[in-house]
Design an enzyme around this catalytic site. Sequence first.
Site, short mmCIF file in Angstrom:
data_model
loop_
_atom_site.label_atom_id
_atom_site.label_comp_id
_atom_site.label_asym_id
_atom_site.label_seq_id
_atom_site.Cartn_x
_atom_site.Cartn_y
_atom_site.Cartn_z
N ASP A 122 3.79 32.91 53.73
CA ASP A 122 2.93 31.83 54.21
C ASP A 122 2.54 30.95 53.04
OD1 ASP A 122 1.12 30.15 55.42
OD2 ASP A 122 0.10 31.73 56.53
N ASP A 320 5.31 23.47 55.06
CA ASP A 320 4.74 24.74 55.50
C ASP A 320 5.83 25.66 56.03
OD1 ASP A 320 2.64 26.59 56.30
OD2 ASP A 320 3.04 25.95 58.35
#
Length: 436
Positions: A122, A320
């Site tokens: 992440d 992301d």
Amino acid sequence: MSLTNQHTPMEALHLTILFLVSLTMVHSLSPKCDLTSQGPTLKVIHVSSPCSPFRSKASLSWEESVLQMQADDKTRLMYLTSLVAGRSFVPIGSGRQIIQSPTYVVKASIGTPAQSLLMALDTSTDMALVPCAGCVGCTSSPYDSAKSVSFSSLTCGADQCKQVQSSSCPGTTCSLNTTYGSSIVTATLAQDNVTLATDSVIGYSFGCIKQVTGGSFPPQGVLGLGRGPLSFLSQSKPLYTSTFSYCLPSFKSPNFSGTLRLGPIGQPNVINYTPLLTNPKRPSLYYVNVVGIMVGSTVVNIPTTALAFNPNTGGGTIVDSGTVFTRLVTGAYTAVRDEFRRRMGTAAVSSLGGFDTCYSVVVGKQVPSITFMFPGINMTLPQDNFFIHSSAGGTTCLAMSASPALNVIASFQQQNHRVVFDAPNNRLGISRESCS
């Protein structure tokens, strides 16, 4: 620099195959699930890959799979919007996203003797969060700190405790409560040795999870690759000088074919970079400046405010790894979508869930390219990075949608690219690389 598709005609034909193959097809494959690191290389898999123990047992149709990923992405986008308000290679692998779970996982070893976990990557999170023995609400096999001689709890006076915004001290051990999507995570701050490839990070600080409520937290835990002080990037700085890259494999790849590359050694010699921007309110996120978007040879007329970086509001564009499909703020998305439809001619348009530009006819040569324009880089996407195809129903959708406030360059658009995060030089590099 233009990152163009180098596929052969036969490979181009394969791009029309459904990116989410049916479970029946997957089971007929013989995936290579060897997670052994080769030198400084670590493999990465998708969480629902045949190689992943976290893969859903339910058999979903293509439409159900797409709708599930859209719902997961919506939760992820809400999470990101709320936030706004070396030398080692690690294998990466592919699979369908669990709610709020970053899409790709790597194998990590924690403790002495080492205990193996598959942790979700992440890039928008800092601190690692690991399910620990006795955790209430955790669904995966936990890490047992009692079996590690190198484990230690951190006290309230530790510097790391002061770096956690949500820390508290009901006793002598530093505790924290944090949110991840719609989940609430309660943990204690701890240290242990963590190894991703061949090098161990001694005394790595992480959240040892005691309780999880809500269904959004990745069952395998999270490895934070953000830019904050408790991220892997920062804590491994002596080893990897705050530099890493990844190549995310296709969603349909059954093997551990992607890689997480740690440290400056072994990064591409020939690659173009664009500056990383910093939002003072959320310095962990990887902001970049998108100066334009092309559909075919046309630079789309997008309102300046839709792409502009605004450190006061958090507006702009981030890269992301945990969002599946790219989101553009409404003004930008509408302009790109309308130009795309115009280029597609008279083909009838339908919708599927959050996708409003789908076609039930065979698409091919009439499909225009899509290019993201950054200072220093033109990232031209091949069709399999912006189109999703159904081999059964014959439906094809533009794999992007609108966002209320934040542009997100997501993993579907990044797949089969080498993305380099060079924090010391405050830059991000992108080049085409096949890793599926």
